[in-house]
Motif scaffolding. Sequence first.
Motif, short mmCIF file in Angstrom:
data_model
loop_
_atom_site.label_atom_id
_atom_site.label_comp_id
_atom_site.label_asym_id
_atom_site.label_seq_id
_atom_site.Cartn_x
_atom_site.Cartn_y
_atom_site.Cartn_z
N ASP A 1 -7.74 5.13 8.25
CA ASP A 1 -8.86 6.45 8.33
C ASP A 1 -9.89 5.97 7.06
N PRO A 2 -10.58 5.59 7.17
CA PRO A 2 -12.00 5.54 5.97
C PRO A 2 -12.15 6.73 5.39
N SER A 3 -12.10 7.41 5.62
CA SER A 3 -12.33 9.03 5.17
C SER A 3 -11.67 9.24 3.68
N ALA A 4 -10.07 8.61 3.74
CA ALA A 4 -8.85 9.18 3.32
C ALA A 4 -8.46 7.58 3.20
N LYS A 5 -8.85 6.13 2.90
CA LYS A 5 -7.88 5.35 2.62
C LYS A 5 -6.85 5.20 1.54
N ALA A 6 -6.41 6.33 0.65
CA ALA A 6 -5.63 6.65 -0.40
C ALA A 6 -4.76 7.22 0.43
N SER A 7 -4.74 7.70 1.19
CA SER A 7 -3.60 8.95 1.12
C SER A 7 -3.47 8.76 3.19
N ARG A 8 -4.44 8.00 4.10
CA ARG A 8 -4.11 7.81 4.94
C ARG A 8 -4.84 6.63 5.80
N ALA A 9 -3.69 5.72 4.86
CA ALA A 9 -3.62 3.99 5.40
C ALA A 9 -2.28 3.66 6.04
N PHE A 10 -2.31 3.28 6.97
CA PHE A 10 -0.69 2.68 7.07
C PHE A 10 -0.30 1.95 6.43
N THR A 11 0.38 1.78 6.05
CA THR A 11 1.33 0.63 5.03
C THR A 11 3.02 -0.06 5.50
N GLY A 12 2.97 -0.09 6.38
CA GLY A 12 3.80 -1.40 7.62
C GLY A 12 2.92 -2.43 7.76
N LYS A 13 4.05 -2.47 9.03
CA LYS A 13 3.68 -3.89 9.17
C LYS A 13 3.21 -3.79 10.87
N ILE A 14 1.97 -4.08 10.67
CA ILE A 14 1.86 -4.50 12.05
C ILE A 14 1.94 -6.29 12.74
N GLY A 15 2.76 -6.57 14.01
CA GLY A 15 2.71 -7.68 14.09
C GLY A 15 1.68 -8.44 14.83
#
Length: 85
Positions: A44-58
């Motif tokens: 989410d560009p408006s909340a990169k620190a708290s709303r970014a996916f940190t898993g793996k995307i194949g």
Amino acid sequence: SMTVVTVSSTTATAYLCNASGIATASNTVTHAALSGLNFFIACDPSAKASRAFTGKIGTAMVYSTALTQAAITNIFNAQKSTFGL
């Protein structure tokens, strides 16, 4: 599993593809075409620190047109063995 979202001028459709088949959900909303915007995957560009996916995307793929269910099925079938399905 593979998730897909297609957006056309009148409908957004989400697809969930897995070993059990393909499930879909659609929302019909007319909207104007947009251009010149930044595009983000898993963030989410408006909340990169708290709303970014940190898993793996194949794999991430972006197309300039809305894919048909047949095209999505073909892509899923071509790639599913890579992910053990």
